[in-house]
Motif scaffolding. Structure first.
Motif, short mmCIF file in Angstrom:
data_model
loop_
_atom_site.label_atom_id
_atom_site.label_comp_id
_atom_site.label_asym_id
_atom_site.label_seq_id
_atom_site.Cartn_x
_atom_site.Cartn_y
_atom_site.Cartn_z
N LEU A 123 -5.24 13.69 5.89
CA LEU A 123 -5.49 13.31 4.52
C LEU A 123 -5.14 14.40 3.52
O LEU A 123 -5.28 14.21 2.32
CB LEU A 123 -6.97 12.90 4.35
CG LEU A 123 -7.39 11.71 5.21
CD1 LEU A 123 -8.87 11.42 5.00
CD2 LEU A 123 -6.55 10.49 4.95
N SER A 124 -4.66 15.53 4.00
CA SER A 124 -4.31 16.60 3.07
C SER A 124 -2.90 16.42 2.55
O SER A 124 -2.12 15.68 3.01
CB SER A 124 -4.44 17.96 3.76
OG SER A 124 -3.62 18.01 4.90
N VAL A 142 0.86 -1.18 0.00
CA VAL A 142 0.00 0.00 0.00
C VAL A 142 0.90 1.23 0.00
O VAL A 142 1.88 1.28 0.76
CB VAL A 142 -0.91 0.01 1.26
CG1 VAL A 142 -1.64 1.33 1.42
CG2 VAL A 142 -1.90 -1.14 1.20
N PRO A 143 0.59 2.23 -0.83
CA PRO A 143 1.37 3.47 -0.75
C PRO A 143 1.31 4.00 0.68
O PRO A 143 0.46 3.59 1.44
CB PRO A 143 0.63 4.42 -1.71
CG PRO A 143 -0.18 3.55 -2.58
CD PRO A 143 -0.50 2.31 -1.80
N LYS A 144 2.17 4.88 1.02
CA LYS A 144 2.28 5.39 2.38
C LYS A 144 0.91 5.49 3.07
O LYS A 144 0.04 6.24 2.64
CB LYS A 144 2.94 6.77 2.35
CG LYS A 144 3.08 7.45 3.68
CD LYS A 144 4.31 7.00 4.40
CE LYS A 144 4.55 7.91 5.61
NZ LYS A 144 5.64 7.49 6.38
N ILE A 145 0.73 4.70 4.12
CA ILE A 145 -0.51 4.74 4.88
C ILE A 145 -0.58 6.07 5.62
O ILE A 145 0.37 6.47 6.29
CB ILE A 145 -0.60 3.56 5.86
CG1 ILE A 145 -0.66 2.24 5.08
CG2 ILE A 145 -1.80 3.71 6.79
CD1 ILE A 145 -0.55 1.00 5.95
N LYS A 146 -1.69 6.75 5.48
CA LYS A 146 -1.84 8.06 6.14
C LYS A 146 -2.30 7.90 7.58
O LYS A 146 -1.73 8.49 8.48
CB LYS A 146 -2.78 8.94 5.35
CG LYS A 146 -2.17 9.34 4.01
CD LYS A 146 -3.07 10.22 3.20
CE LYS A 146 -2.37 10.55 1.90
NZ LYS A 146 -3.28 10.98 0.87
N LEU A 165 5.34 -0.46 9.10
CA LEU A 165 4.51 0.15 8.06
C LEU A 165 4.77 1.65 7.88
O LEU A 165 4.47 2.21 6.83
CB LEU A 165 3.03 -0.09 8.35
CG LEU A 165 2.59 -1.55 8.29
CD1 LEU A 165 1.12 -1.68 8.62
CD2 LEU A 165 2.90 -2.17 6.94
N GLN A 166 5.29 2.32 8.89
CA GLN A 166 5.65 3.74 8.83
C GLN A 166 4.50 4.63 8.31
O GLN A 166 4.69 5.40 7.35
CB GLN A 166 6.89 3.94 7.96
CG GLN A 166 8.15 3.35 8.54
CD GLN A 166 8.69 4.17 9.70
OE1 GLN A 166 8.78 5.38 9.64
NE2 GLN A 166 9.03 3.49 10.78
N PRO A 167 3.33 4.58 8.94
CA PRO A 167 2.24 5.46 8.50
C PRO A 167 2.53 6.91 8.90
O PRO A 167 3.38 7.17 9.76
CB PRO A 167 1.04 4.93 9.28
CG PRO A 167 1.65 4.40 10.54
CD PRO A 167 2.95 3.78 10.11
N LYS A 168 1.80 7.83 8.29
CA LYS A 168 1.93 9.24 8.66
C LYS A 168 1.47 9.44 10.10
O LYS A 168 2.12 10.13 10.88
CB LYS A 168 1.10 10.10 7.69
CG LYS A 168 1.25 11.58 7.90
CD LYS A 168 0.53 12.36 6.80
CE LYS A 168 0.70 13.86 6.98
NZ LYS A 168 -0.02 14.61 5.94
N PHE A 169 0.34 8.84 10.47
CA PHE A 169 -0.21 8.90 11.83
C PHE A 169 -0.67 7.51 12.23
O PHE A 169 -1.24 6.79 11.41
CB PHE A 169 -1.42 9.84 11.91
CG PHE A 169 -1.13 11.25 11.56
CD1 PHE A 169 -0.57 12.11 12.49
CD2 PHE A 169 -1.41 11.73 10.29
CE1 PHE A 169 -0.30 13.43 12.16
CE2 PHE A 169 -1.15 13.05 9.95
CZ PHE A 169 -0.59 13.91 10.88
N ALA A 170 -0.45 7.14 13.49
CA ALA A 170 -0.96 5.88 14.02
C ALA A 170 -1.68 6.15 15.33
O ALA A 170 -1.30 7.06 16.09
CB ALA A 170 0.17 4.89 14.24
#
Length: 133
Positions: free
Chosen positions: A132-133, A43-47, A75-80
């Protein structure tokens, strides 16, 4: 939808909402089948990633603190956001302070790196418009 293990080989489900990588929700998880991990890695970068984190000690049907942190790190998401915590996870402010130490700020530019994890609680609202921006 993708399968996750909720103790042994009992299958629960993880969910992905919106566009690919926008919002991934995985509750009631103790491990993931290889196929689900392979899918999430692609999956592209998980937000936004919401994931189970029950307690400090190992548990048969839920991620513990170390497992949840390792999962987010992979997974290195933007926010978890950690959900499903029991009182045995510890004082919420102390747990959040430990999680905050996983996020580093580059002093020169003020940019954050590392893991951005928040401990969610009943009634918590995830600010999706920012993520999500």
């Amino acid at each position: 939808l993708f399968p996750v293990f909720h103790g042994g080989t009992y299958i629960s489900l993880g969910f992905e909402f919106g566009r690919s990588g926008e919002f991934v929700y995985i509750s009631d998880v103790s491990a993931l089948p290889k196929s689900s991990m392979d899918y999430l890695r692609k999956v592209p970068k998980i937000k936004i990633l919401v994931v189970d984190c029950l307690q400090v000690k190992k548990h048969t049907t839920h991620f513990n603190y170390d497992e949840a942190v390792a999962f987010v790190n992979e997974l290195q998401p933007k926010f978890a956001y950690f959900v499903g915590a029991s009182c045995s996870l510890g004082d919420a402010d102390e747990v959040q302070a430990r999680l905050d130490k996983l996020c580093k700020v580059d002093d020169e530019e003020g940019k954050k790196s590392g893991l951005n994890i928040k401990l969610a609680y009943d009634g918590y609202t995830i600010p999706t418009h920012m993520a999500l921006s």
